[in-house]
Scaffold this motif. Structure first.
Motif, PDB file in Angstrom:
ATOM      1  N   ASP A 103      -1.441   4.043  -8.331  1.00 49.86           N
ATOM      2  CA  ASP A 103      -0.151   4.057  -8.374  1.00 49.86           C
ATOM      3  C   ASP A 103       0.353   5.105  -9.226  1.00 49.86           C
ATOM      4  O   ASP A 103      -0.731   5.605 -10.130  1.00 49.86           O
ATOM      5  CB  ASP A 103       0.565   2.724  -8.708  1.00 49.86           C
ATOM      6  CG  ASP A 103       0.277   2.088  -9.922  1.00 49.86           C
ATOM      7  OD1 ASP A 103      -0.173   2.907 -10.873  1.00 49.86           O
ATOM      8  OD2 ASP A 103       0.372   0.679 -10.123  1.00 49.86           O
ATOM      9  N   THR A 117       0.356   5.766  -2.251  1.00 49.48           N
ATOM     10  CA  THR A 117       0.619   4.893  -1.074  1.00 49.48           C
ATOM     11  C   THR A 117       0.715   5.747   0.311  1.00 49.48           C
ATOM     12  O   THR A 117       0.885   6.596   0.276  1.00 49.48           O
ATOM     13  CB  THR A 117       1.741   4.230  -1.510  1.00 49.48           C
ATOM     14  OG1 THR A 117       1.637   3.440  -2.782  1.00 49.48           O
ATOM     15  CG2 THR A 117       2.325   3.313  -0.277  1.00 49.48           C
ATOM     16  N   PHE A 169      -0.672  -0.763   6.310  1.00 45.27           N
ATOM     17  CA  PHE A 169      -0.010  -0.041   5.249  1.00 45.27           C
ATOM     18  C   PHE A 169      -1.013  -0.423   4.004  1.00 45.27           C
ATOM     19  O   PHE A 169      -1.797  -1.281   3.934  1.00 45.27           O
ATOM     20  CB  PHE A 169       1.053  -0.999   4.800  1.00 45.27           C
ATOM     21  CG  PHE A 169       1.912  -0.484   3.662  1.00 45.27           C
ATOM     22  CD1 PHE A 169       2.190   0.529   3.480  1.00 45.27           C
ATOM     23  CD2 PHE A 169       2.291  -1.607   2.662  1.00 45.27           C
ATOM     24  CE1 PHE A 169       2.867   1.272   2.428  1.00 45.27           C
ATOM     25  CE2 PHE A 169       2.902  -1.153   1.469  1.00 45.27           C
ATOM     26  CZ  PHE A 169       3.291   0.290   1.383  1.00 45.27           C
ATOM     27  N   PRO A 171      -1.103  -0.023   0.285  1.00 46.35           N
ATOM     28  CA  PRO A 171      -0.236   0.508  -0.923  1.00 46.35           C
ATOM     29  C   PRO A 171      -1.159   0.954  -2.015  1.00 46.35           C
ATOM     30  O   PRO A 171      -2.555   0.633  -1.841  1.00 46.35           O
ATOM     31  CB  PRO A 171       0.384  -0.651  -1.167  1.00 46.35           C
ATOM     32  CG  PRO A 171      -0.499  -1.816  -0.617  1.00 46.35           C
ATOM     33  CD  PRO A 171      -0.880  -1.282   0.700  1.00 46.35           C
ATOM     34  N   VAL A 244       6.900   0.073   8.486  1.00 49.43           N
ATOM     35  CA  VAL A 244       6.829   0.111   6.935  1.00 49.43           C
ATOM     36  C   VAL A 244       8.146   0.497   6.342  1.00 49.43           C
ATOM     37  O   VAL A 244       8.644   1.604   6.770  1.00 49.43           O
ATOM     38  CB  VAL A 244       5.617   1.139   6.593  1.00 49.43           C
ATOM     39  CG1 VAL A 244       5.447   1.222   5.158  1.00 49.43           C
ATOM     40  CG2 VAL A 244       4.365   0.752   7.247  1.00 49.43           C
ATOM     41  N   SER A 245       8.406  -0.118   5.219  1.00 50.09           N
ATOM     42  CA  SER A 245       9.597   0.259   4.419  1.00 50.09           C
ATOM     43  C   SER A 245       9.081   0.001   2.959  1.00 50.09           C
ATOM     44  O   SER A 245       8.794  -1.045   2.559  1.00 50.09           O
ATOM     45  CB  SER A 245      10.703  -0.565   4.719  1.00 50.09           C
ATOM     46  OG  SER A 245      11.687   0.051   3.850  1.00 50.09           O
ATOM     47  N   CYS A 246       9.122   0.939   2.512  1.00 46.78           N
ATOM     48  CA  CYS A 246       8.490   0.995   0.772  1.00 46.78           C
ATOM     49  C   CYS A 246       8.968   2.205  -0.115  1.00 46.78           C
ATOM     50  O   CYS A 246       9.966   2.880   0.574  1.00 46.78           O
ATOM     51  CB  CYS A 246       6.934   1.259   0.796  1.00 46.78           C
ATOM     52  SG  CYS A 246       6.365   2.863   0.948  1.00 46.78           S
ATOM     53  N   THR A 250       9.819   5.219   4.982  1.00 49.61           N
ATOM     54  CA  THR A 250       9.966   4.204   5.881  1.00 49.61           C
ATOM     55  C   THR A 250       9.711   4.814   7.190  1.00 49.61           C
ATOM     56  O   THR A 250       9.939   5.995   7.551  1.00 49.61           O
ATOM     57  CB  THR A 250      11.637   3.852   5.852  1.00 49.61           C
ATOM     58  OG1 THR A 250      11.958   3.525   4.766  1.00 49.61           O
ATOM     59  CG2 THR A 250      11.753   3.074   7.107  1.00 49.61           C
TER      60      THR A 250
END
Length: 320
Positions: A103, A117, A169, A171, A244-246, A250
């Motif tokens: 991250d 991500t 997804f 991450p 996906v929404s992060c 999106t």
């Protein structure tokens, strides 16, 4: 501002296949194409505008010149002169290495500019294609090191048979690998930071093992176990379905066989459309008309208010 198309950057790799060039309808003899970088602000791999007013210009150069007009006010504050997303098509003829990405916080601590991500959307893959995503059993950091050493780390990952329109997804921190026969569209943060965990003890053409990043990866891995790592969604005709929404992007999928107007008048961001199947014409509110089809990727500047899509087409829409 113009809708932008870019020259694809085709990457031949030792594991690359033969799906990308016909999928994109290119006249090219290049072989073993593992990746097509569609939209990229990665240093030394920046996309170049294919035609129109800005033909030949680099993407980050345009961001530097046009700023919030291209990417949106908040995005320009967050990311400056670097375009924040990287879009690729990936075709694997062999299993790729098992990997993890840090991250942002871990990347900064390890001297890297940005974490990563990402997400995958499956295209028409081989019948026996698979992905491995996430841990299927609880392991500790000490167990992880031993499992990398003896190769059993492969058995600790959840395994999925892959079919078109599957979505995953990924991450930062989630162990993953694309396996033989898989063909996917990938959307990710603008980062080329990858920690290679395991490479099946393969050697390169010089007889050397590829570098592993066991220590860095151990600091980046999320050891959480989930029941299912596949993104569950219900396909719909003629409306957007969010996948996906992060904080980094999106993404939605559209499957259209009738005209649809996309309204971005309240969105403070660029929008990228990725053609998956079929063809259409895009028309902006000021009458600009652009063709759009399978294998093409287009960038709508943040100044775009509405776009009418006319045709029979399936595509991904993504923005920050």
């Amino acid at each position: 501002m113009e809708i932008l198309k870019f020259e694809p950057s085709l990457k031949s790799t030792i594991w690359g296949g033969s799906k990308i060039i016909p999928f994109k309808g290119l006249d090219s003899e290049q072989v073993n194409v593992g990746e097509s970088w569609e939209v990229s602000g990665v240093k030394d791999n920046e996309s170049v505008v294919a035609d129109g007013k800005y033909k030949g210009r680099s993407l980050n150069g345009l961001v530097q010149e046009l700023k919030e007009q291209l990417v949106g006010e908040d995005n320009y504050r967050r990311f400056g002169d670097t375009f924040p997303l990287l879009v690729k098509f990936i075709d694997a003829r062999q299993d790729l290495s098992i990997q993890v990405h840090p991250d942002d916080e871990t990347a900064h601590r390890q001297g890297k500019p940005m974490g990563k991500t990402e997400m995958w959307y499956a295209l028409e893959s081989d019948e026996d294609a698979m992905l491995r995503v996430g841990l299927k059993e609880t392991i500790t950091p000490d167990m992880y090191k031993d499992m990398v050493e003896d190769g059993s780390i492969v058995d600790a990952l959840a395994q999925y048979n892959l079919k078109a329109d599957d979505c995953f997804f990924i991450p930062a921190g989630r162990i993953h690998t694309i396996c033989k026969g898989a063909f996917v569209a990938e959307i990710q943060q603008t980062s080329d930071v990858t920690y290679r965990i395991y490479d099946y003890k393969r050697k390169d053409k010089e007889g050397n093992y590829r570098q592993l990043h066991t220590k860095e990866a151990a600091e980046a891995i999320d050891y959480t176990v989930q029941d299912d790592y596949r993104t569950q969604y219900v396909p719909m005709k003629n409306e957007g379905v969010q996948l996906v929404s992060c904080p980094f992007f999106t993404t939605a999928v559209y499957d259209l066989d009738e005209p649809m107007t996309l309204d971005y008048s309240e969105l403070d961001s660029f929008v990228i459309l990725i053609g998956l199947k079929g063809s259409a014409v895009l028309v902006t509110s000021d009458g600009m008309e652009v063709s759009f089809c399978q294998g093409e990727t287009v960038l709508l500047p943040a100044t775009t208010d509405v776009v009418k899509v006319t045709g029979n087409i399936k595509f991904l829409e993504t923005y920050v």
